[in-house]
Design an enzyme around this catalytic site. Structure first.
Site, PDB file in Angstrom:
ATOM      1  CE1 TYR A   5       3.201   2.638  29.230  1.00 54.73           C
ATOM      2  CE2 TYR A   5       3.891   4.557  27.944  1.00 54.73           C
ATOM      3  CZ  TYR A   5       2.893   3.802  28.534  1.00 54.73           C
ATOM      4  OH  TYR A   5       1.587   4.195  28.419  1.00 54.73           O
ATOM      5  NE  ARG A   9      -0.170  16.291  20.845  1.00 54.82           N
ATOM      6  CZ  ARG A   9      -0.740  15.457  19.994  1.00 54.82           C
ATOM      7  NH1 ARG A   9      -0.662  15.687  18.706  1.00 54.82           N
ATOM      8  NH2 ARG A   9      -1.374  14.377  20.425  1.00 54.82           N
ATOM      9  NE  ARG A  63      -3.096   9.482  30.395  1.00 54.14           N
ATOM     10  CZ  ARG A  63      -4.320   9.935  30.109  1.00 54.14           C
ATOM     11  NH1 ARG A  63      -5.375   9.380  30.670  1.00 54.14           N
ATOM     12  NH2 ARG A  63      -4.482  10.927  29.256  1.00 54.14           N
ATOM     13  CG  PHE A 119      -0.086   4.065   7.015  1.00 52.06           C
ATOM     14  CD1 PHE A 119      -1.284   4.362   7.645  1.00 52.06           C
ATOM     15  CD2 PHE A 119       0.794   3.202   7.657  1.00 52.06           C
ATOM     16  CE1 PHE A 119      -1.599   3.815   8.878  1.00 52.06           C
ATOM     17  CE2 PHE A 119       0.488   2.649   8.886  1.00 52.06           C
ATOM     18  CZ  PHE A 119      -0.718   2.960   9.502  1.00 52.06           C
TER      19      PHE A 119
END
Length: 483
Positions: free
Chosen positions: A184, A231, A241, A304
Site C-alpha cells: 500500500y 503520527r 482509515r 528537496f
C-alpha cells in the site's frame, strides 16, 4: 507568529527563539518564484499556475517551501495530491471511485476535467473542484516530465483502486500483514519516489541512472509515508482509515481487537508497544534513504529530498514512547524544523542528524517493550552506516581534515602513520647506499623531515650563522682594531 507569541517563546524556550531568529535572518531563500526572472520556469505570470502554487501551500507549507526552491521547472511537477484526495475520501461510493481512479492518468491531461464529488469536509476538496487549472499546467510541462508523471499516476491509481475496491467488496478496512502495508505504501508513496527520480534524471540535473534506483527511491517514499501514518494515528482512526497492519498491533500480548482500543488510558503501555513496532518497521528504510541521498549531486534536489527525511526521523523520535500521540496529532516544533532545514545541506550532516535522533530513540526504549532488541538493532544500523561512510573520529572544518585525538581509532592511525614513515625512510636509506634514485613507491612524506628535525636543522643553521658572524667580528677587531 505574532509579537505576543514571539515574547512567550523568548521567555519559555529561549534556545528555540534563537534558532527561529537565526533561520529568519540568516537562512537564504534560494529562489523566489514570484520574481520576474523566474516566471519562465515557475509560471507565476499565469493565473492558473498561481492557483496551483496556492493549492500546494494549503497541502503543506513546509513541504511547499522545499518544492519552491527546486531549480528551474522541477517545482511544477508536484500534482499528484488530487489522486490521494480521491483515494482518502471515504464518502465517495466505490462504484464512483473506481472509474475515476483507474482513469485518473487520462483525466490529468484532459483539458477542462475536474471533480466536485468529494465530501464537504475533505481537506483538499477544492483542488479537485478546480483541477482543470492543474490539467492546464501539466500539459505545459516538458514531454519528458509529463510522460513520467502520467506513468506514475496510472500505477498509483491502479494500486489505490485495488485497495479501495477490496475494502468495499470484503468489508475489511484493515491491512492484515506487513507485506500488504508495504505494498500500500509503495502505491501511495514509493511510486512517487520512483517518479521523482525519473524526473530528476530527465531534467539532466542528476545522473541518468538515478531513475533505475527503484529500491532506494521506493524506500525514501516509504520512510516518509510510514512516518505520517504513525503520527496521524488519531486523525486516521477517527476518519475510519486504518493503515496500521494487524500483524503489528494485533499481537496477542497487546490485547487489541480494534485499533481504536488504543485510546483507552488503561491500555497505554500496550499501545506504546504497538507504536514501537510501527516505528521499528519505519526505521528499516532509514539506511536506504541515506544511501539514496548520497547519490544526489544537485543542491536544490538534495535539499528537496533531505529535509523531509530529517524531519521524518525527528518525527519518529517525537512519537516514540509518547502517549500524547494517541490523543491528538503531534508535530515537531517550528524551531526544531528550522534547525533541520538549515543543517540538511549534505549527506554527512544528514547522517549525523539521523544518528542523533536514533540515539534519542534508543535512550527512550524500555526493556519491558517486546520490541526493545529490534529497536536497538534498527538504531545501531543507522550508527553503523554513519561510521562506515563518515567516521566520527574524522573531523572536517574550514582548515581541512583532522582527527579526534580522544578517539581510540586515532591512536591506531597515528601508529600506522609512524610505521609507514619509518619503513619508507629505511627503504630510501637503502636506495641511497646502493646509489639508486628514489623509487616510485617511496612516498613523498617519508622523504620529508619531521617537525622536530626541521627545527633542529633551522636551529643548527642559525647557530652556524651566529658563529660565523662572531668569528668575522673577532677577526676584524684582532687584525685591524689598532689601526
Amino acid at each position: 507568529m505574532s509579537i505576543k507569541n514571539w515574547i512567550i517563546l523568548l521567555l519559555t524556550h529561549p534556545n528555540e527563539f534563537r534558532s527561529l531568529v537565526q533561520f529568519y535572518f540568516y537562512h537564504e531563500q534560494k529562489r523566489d518564484i514570484t520574481s520576474m526572472k523566474e516566471h519562465e520556469t515557475s509560471g507565476w505570470d499565469r493565473e492558473s499556475m498561481q492557483r496551483c502554487w496556492s493549492f500546494l501551500d494549503k497541502t503543506s507549507r513546509s513541504f511547499s517551501a522545499v518544492i519552491k526552491e527546486l531549480d528551474g521547472d522541477l517545482a511544477r511537477t508536484a500534482i499528484l495530491r488530487g489522486l490521494d484526495t480521491i483515494e482518502d475520501d471515504m464518502t465517495i461510493p466505490d462504484d464512483v471511485k473506481q472509474p475515476i481512479l483507474r482513469a485518473f492518468h487520462k483525466h490529468t491531461v484532459t483539458p477542462g476535467w475536474k471533480f466536485d464529488g468529494c465530501g464537504p469536509n475533505e481537506k483538499d476538496r477544492q483542488l479537485l473542484v478546480e483541477y482543470d487549472v492543474v490539467v492546464e499546467e501539466v500539459n505545459r510541462l516538458d514531454p519528458s516530465y509529463r510522460e513520467v508523471i502520467v506513468d506514475i499516476a496510472e500505477k498509483m491509481a491502479t494500486g489505490m483502486a485495488d485497495y479501495a475496491h477490496k475494502a468495499a467488496a470484503t468489508g475489511s478496512i484493515y491491512l492484515n500483514t506487513i507485506a500488504e502495508y508495504d505494498l500500500y505504501c509503495h502505491y501511495v508513496a514509493g511510486l512517487v519516489g520512483e517518479g521523482l527520480s525519473g524526473i530528476f534524471s530527465a531534467s539532466g540535473k542528476e545522473v541518468p541512472w538515478l531513475k533505475d534506483q527503484l529500491e532506494l527511491s521506493d524506500s525514501m517514499g516509504l520512510l516518509l509515508q510510514k512516518t505520517n501514518i504513525i503520527r496521524d494515528y488519531r486523525e486516521d482512526v477517527e476518519e475510519q482509515r486504518y493503515f496500521w497492519p494487524r500483524e503489528i498491533w494485533g499481537k496477542k500480548e497487546y490485547g487489541f481487537s480494534e485499533m481504536k482500543d488504543m485510546y483507552a488510558p488503561h491500555a497505554r503501555e500496550q499501545a506504546l508497544w504497538a507504536q514501537s513496532g510501527m516505528i521499528v518497521d519505519a526505521l528499516r528504510h532509514a539506511v536506504d534513504a541515506l544511501d539514496y541521498l548520497r547519490l544526489i549531486k544537485n543542491q536544490s534536489v538534495f535539499n528537496f529530498c533531505a529535509i523531509p527525511a530529517t524531519m521524518a526521523i525527528a518525527t519518529l523520535e517525537l512519537c516514540f514512547m509518547n502517549p500524547t500521540m494517541f490523543d491528538r496529532n503531534i508535530k515537531i516544533r517550528k524551531a526544531e524544523a528550522a534547525r533541520l532545514i538549515m543543517r540538511s545541506t549534505n549527506p554527512r550532516e544528514v547522517a549525523i542528524i539521523f544518528v542523533e535522533y536514533a540515539r534519542r530513540i534508543h535512550l527512550k526504549a524500555v526493556t519491558s517493550d517486546p520490541n526493545f532488541l529490534r529497536i536497538s538493532v534498527a538504531c545501531s544500523k543507522i550508527e553503523q552506516w554513519r561510521e562506515q561512510h563518515y567516521p566520527s573520529h574524522v573531523l572536517l572544518s574550514s582548515a581541512g581534515m583532522s582527527f579526534n585525538e580522544e578517539d581510540a581509532r586515532t591512536t591506531i592511525i597515528r601508529k600506522e602513520q609512524k610505521l609507514d614513515f619509518e619503513l619508507a625512510r629505511r627503504k630510501r636509506l637503502d636506495e641511497i647506499r646502493a646509489g639508486l634514485p628514489p623509487s616510485a613507491q617511496t612516498s613523498k612524506s617519508a622523504l620529508e623531515p619531521s617537525k622536530l628535525e626541521t627545527m633542529m636543522y633551522v636551529g643548527g643553521a642559525l647557530a652556524l650563522i651566529v658563529c660565523l658572524g662572531a668569528l668575522i667580528v673577532y677577526t676584524v677587531f684582532r687584525f685591524v682594531g689598532d689601526n
